[in-house]
Every structure is written in structure tokens, then in C-alpha cells.
Design a protein around this motif. Structure first.
Motif, PDB file in Angstrom:
ATOM      1  N   PRO A 202       5.347  -6.717   0.336  1.00  0.00           N
ATOM      2  CA  PRO A 202       6.527  -6.116  -0.304  1.00  0.00           C
ATOM      3  C   PRO A 202       6.153  -4.795  -0.978  1.00  0.00           C
ATOM      4  O   PRO A 202       4.990  -4.519  -1.253  1.00  0.00           O
ATOM      5  N   GLN A 203       7.158  -3.991  -1.239  1.00  0.00           N
ATOM      6  CA  GLN A 203       6.952  -2.778  -2.031  1.00  0.00           C
ATOM      7  C   GLN A 203       7.053  -3.122  -3.520  1.00  0.00           C
ATOM      8  O   GLN A 203       7.822  -4.003  -3.891  1.00  0.00           O
ATOM      9  N   PRO A 204       6.241  -2.473  -4.382  1.00  0.00           N
ATOM     10  CA  PRO A 204       5.329  -1.360  -4.121  1.00  0.00           C
ATOM     11  C   PRO A 204       3.913  -1.780  -3.723  1.00  0.00           C
ATOM     12  O   PRO A 204       3.049  -0.934  -3.581  1.00  0.00           O
ATOM     13  N   LEU A 205       3.665  -3.084  -3.569  1.00  0.00           N
ATOM     14  CA  LEU A 205       2.330  -3.539  -3.202  1.00  0.00           C
ATOM     15  C   LEU A 205       1.912  -2.929  -1.856  1.00  0.00           C
ATOM     16  O   LEU A 205       0.753  -2.551  -1.679  1.00  0.00           O
TER      17      LEU A 205
ATOM     18  N   ALA B 165      -1.319   3.871 -11.250  1.00  0.00           N
ATOM     19  CA  ALA B 165      -0.505   2.834 -10.612  1.00  0.00           C
ATOM     20  C   ALA B 165      -0.897   1.458 -11.122  1.00  0.00           C
ATOM     21  O   ALA B 165      -0.028   0.596 -11.349  1.00  0.00           O
ATOM     22  N   ARG B 166      -2.197   1.224 -11.300  1.00  0.00           N
ATOM     23  CA  ARG B 166      -2.647  -0.074 -11.803  1.00  0.00           C
ATOM     24  C   ARG B 166      -2.139  -0.314 -13.222  1.00  0.00           C
ATOM     25  O   ARG B 166      -1.805  -1.444 -13.592  1.00  0.00           O
TER      26      ARG B 166
ATOM     27  N   MET C 299      -2.190  -0.316   6.114  1.00  0.00           N
ATOM     28  CA  MET C 299      -1.588  -1.427   5.377  1.00  0.00           C
ATOM     29  C   MET C 299      -0.230  -1.067   4.777  1.00  0.00           C
ATOM     30  O   MET C 299       0.544  -1.960   4.425  1.00  0.00           O
ATOM     31  N   HIS C 300       0.076   0.221   4.696  1.00  0.00           N
ATOM     32  CA  HIS C 300       1.390   0.624   4.193  1.00  0.00           C
ATOM     33  C   HIS C 300       2.506   0.280   5.184  1.00  0.00           C
ATOM     34  O   HIS C 300       3.688   0.408   4.851  1.00  0.00           O
TER      35      HIS C 300
ATOM     36  N   LEU D 158       2.247  -5.676  -9.404  1.00  0.00           N
ATOM     37  CA  LEU D 158       1.349  -5.773  -8.253  1.00  0.00           C
ATOM     38  C   LEU D 158       0.655  -7.135  -8.219  1.00  0.00           C
ATOM     39  O   LEU D 158       0.486  -7.732  -7.154  1.00  0.00           O
ATOM     40  N   LEU D 159       0.262  -7.612  -9.404  1.00  0.00           N
ATOM     41  CA  LEU D 159      -0.400  -8.921  -9.471  1.00  0.00           C
ATOM     42  C   LEU D 159       0.552 -10.031  -9.030  1.00  0.00           C
ATOM     43  O   LEU D 159       0.178 -10.901  -8.224  1.00  0.00           O
ATOM     44  N   ILE D 160       1.776 -10.008  -9.531  1.00  0.00           N
ATOM     45  CA  ILE D 160       2.747 -11.036  -9.164  1.00  0.00           C
ATOM     46  C   ILE D 160       3.051 -10.979  -7.671  1.00  0.00           C
ATOM     47  O   ILE D 160       3.100 -12.010  -6.989  1.00  0.00           O
ATOM     48  N   GLN D 161       3.236  -9.763  -7.139  1.00  0.00           N
ATOM     49  CA  GLN D 161       3.521  -9.633  -5.712  1.00  0.00           C
ATOM     50  C   GLN D 161       2.341 -10.101  -4.864  1.00  0.00           C
ATOM     51  O   GLN D 161       2.533 -10.716  -3.809  1.00  0.00           O
ATOM     52  N   GLY D 162       1.116  -9.806  -5.327  1.00  0.00           N
ATOM     53  CA  GLY D 162      -0.062 -10.252  -4.590  1.00  0.00           C
ATOM     54  C   GLY D 162      -0.158 -11.764  -4.540  1.00  0.00           C
ATOM     55  O   GLY D 162      -0.423 -12.347  -3.481  1.00  0.00           O
ATOM     56  N   LEU D 163       0.058 -12.400  -5.672  1.00  0.00           N
ATOM     57  CA  LEU D 163       0.010 -13.863  -5.722  1.00  0.00           C
ATOM     58  C   LEU D 163       1.118 -14.475  -4.869  1.00  0.00           C
ATOM     59  O   LEU D 163       0.895 -15.458  -4.153  1.00  0.00           O
ATOM     60  N   TYR D 164       2.305 -13.903  -4.966  1.00  0.00           N
ATOM     61  CA  TYR D 164       3.432 -14.416  -4.188  1.00  0.00           C
ATOM     62  C   TYR D 164       3.180 -14.269  -2.685  1.00  0.00           C
ATOM     63  O   TYR D 164       3.443 -15.198  -1.902  1.00  0.00           O
ATOM     64  N   THR D 165       2.648 -13.101  -2.291  1.00  0.00           N
ATOM     65  CA  THR D 165       2.379 -12.856  -0.868  1.00  0.00           C
ATOM     66  C   THR D 165       1.356 -13.846  -0.335  1.00  0.00           C
ATOM     67  O   THR D 165       1.510 -14.381   0.772  1.00  0.00           O
ATOM     68  N   ARG D 166       0.316 -14.101  -1.111  1.00  0.00           N
ATOM     69  CA  ARG D 166      -0.688 -15.078  -0.685  1.00  0.00           C
ATOM     70  C   ARG D 166      -0.059 -16.471  -0.551  1.00  0.00           C
ATOM     71  O   ARG D 166      -0.437 -17.246   0.333  1.00  0.00           O
ATOM     72  N   TRP D 167       0.907 -16.785  -1.423  1.00  0.00           N
ATOM     73  CA  TRP D 167       1.517 -18.108  -1.428  1.00  0.00           C
ATOM     74  C   TRP D 167       2.423 -18.316  -0.216  1.00  0.00           C
ATOM     75  O   TRP D 167       2.415 -19.375   0.403  1.00  0.00           O
ATOM     76  N   VAL D 168       3.201 -17.290   0.123  1.00  0.00           N
ATOM     77  CA  VAL D 168       4.220 -17.470   1.170  1.00  0.00           C
ATOM     78  C   VAL D 168       3.749 -17.075   2.565  1.00  0.00           C
ATOM     79  O   VAL D 168       4.374 -17.464   3.552  1.00  0.00           O
TER      80      VAL D 168
END
Length: 241
Positions: free
Chosen positions: A164-167, A6-7, A157-158, A14-24
């Protein structure tokens, strides 16, 4: 799909979603209120609440509405509680180990331990994380003379609406795997009790960030923790240990 695959396959997403989630995601404060005190009457019990943002009460306005206040209120019916809260948003297991290693020895009868979400969102492996959990437990039972460690499992956490999915799937899978390893470790230690509660998100009961518990979930968590503590110490009282 394995975590490694998956990684590789989803890594950039996953990296983009993680950064976005932390931002918003709203950055909620820790609950306000005292972090130590004495309450109740009865048999003396020294209680430590230890861990990350959930232990610190993020998602509740005051400590009375958070896990510390809820747990102390339940135990105060039967015990004279001397309680302390050591918790901070953002702490992972390595940082929590540093806190315990740095602080002066102080005896506690029981500890409620809550840590791991920040480890799941990092790149630490389950094996490395388990070594840190074992070290935490050994430090608590040794340096701090803890008689019972009540371990909170990682939340599901799921089901976190903030992710967001798939994060969401990826972090949920890691949390589940970490919990499975944690259960095996706790079972091997007589002084550890792993709570059988998932703290599943419920519509309207989570904090505004969609990531932390709200007061109702803190209340449910406190019910389970108080029951585990009362069962352990009532047993010790009955057996004279």
C-alpha cells in the motif's frame, strides 16, 4: 522527501502498513524440485544460483518454471552445466554471508546473485548494505573461485501491487537508492556483471502474492542472465583467458 524525514514523519504509518502487509500477504512456498544437477553438452560450466526467495523460485510451482530451471535450460544449449541452488526465503545479505562463510569451499565458474529485498524492508542503511555486497563478492571470487558474478538488481518495489501507499513509495525509493549504489560497486569489479533489467511487475505475470515473480518474469530474467553469461564466457574463450 528524504528517507530520514520520511521515517520520522511517516514512521508509525509505515510500521503499521508493514505489519499489516506481512499479515495479509499469502505466504507462498519455494518452488519444488531438485537443487543440483547436470544438464546439456559442450564446454563445462559450473553454475551457482544464490540468494533469497526469488532465487528459491517463490511464485513458481517447480524449479523448472523458476529462475534456476529457466537459466539452466538456456545455457544447456551451449554448455555442460553442473548447477547448484543455494537459496532460501527470508534471507538478507547478512544471512547469505553466513551461508557462504559456513559452507565448505566449492569452485564455481559463474554465480547468479539475487539478494536485497529483505534488506530494503529492514532498517539497514545503503552504506552498510554496500559493505555487505562487497563482502559477498569478495567471498565468491576468493573462497569459491568464481570467475563471473551476475548480479540481479533489486526489483522496482514502487510498482509492487502487494504494497500500500506510502509504504510502496518508501520501499521503492530505498530499492532505487540501493540499486544506484550497487551499480557503482559492480562497475568497479571486473568479475561482476549487473543485469540491465528491472523485472517490473506486469499485470497477470506476478505471483499470487503480488510480491514475487511469476514464471513469465522468471523466463525474462533467465534470458538476460544467460545472455550476460554467454557474452562473458564467449569473450574469455576467444581471448584464451
Amino acid at each position: 522527501m528524504t528517507e530520514t524525514f520520511a521515517r520520522i514523519a511517516l514512521g508509525p504509518l509505515l510500521l503499521i502498513q508493514g505489519l499489516y502487509t506481512r499479515w495479509v500477504t499469502p505466504k507462498l512456498p519455494e518452488a519444488e524440485g531438485e537443487r543440483q544437477g547436470v544438464a546439456g553438452r559442450g564446454v563445462a560450466l559450473r553454475l551457482l544460483i544464490l540468494g533469497d526467495s526469488a532465487a528459491a523460485g517463490v511464485g513458481a510451482a517447480t524449479q523448472d518454471e523458476a529462475i534456476t530451471g529457466k537459466l539452466v535450460a538456456r545455457l544447456a544449449n551451449d554448455y555442460r552445466i553442473t548447477w547448484t541452488l543455494w537459496a532460501q526465503s527470508g534471507l538478507d545479505s547478512r544471512a547469505l554471508l553466513n551461508v557462504l562463510e559456513r559452507n565448505s569451499p566449492e569452485p564455481f565458474d559463474v554465480v547468479l546473485l539475487c539478494v536485497g529485498v529483505n534488506d530494503v524492508t529492514s532498517r539497514i542503511s545503503a552504506d552498510q548494505w554496500l559493505v555487505q555486497q562487497d563482502r559477498l563478492m569478495e567471498l565468491l571470487s576468493g573462497k569459491y573461485a568464481v570467475k563471473q558474478i551476475v548480479v540481479s538488481p533489486l526489483p522496482p518495489m514502487h510498482l509492487f501491487p502487494a504494497l500500500p501507499q506510502p509504504l510502496r513509495w518508501y520501499l521503492g525509493s530505498r530499492a532505487s537508492r540501493f540499486n544506484h549504489r550497487l551499480a557503482g560497486l559492480a562497475e568497479r569489479k571486473d568479475h561482476c556483471t549487473l543485469l540491465a533489467i528491472s523485472l517490473a511487475p506486469v499485470a497477470g505475470l506476478m505471483a499470487a502474492d503480488g510480491f514475487h515473480p511469476g514464471p513469465a518474469i522468471y523466463s525474462l530474467w533467465a534470458d538476460h542472465a544467460a545472455r550476460a553469461i554467454q557474452q562473458r564466457f564467449q569473450h574469455n574463450k576467444n581471448t584464451g583467458s
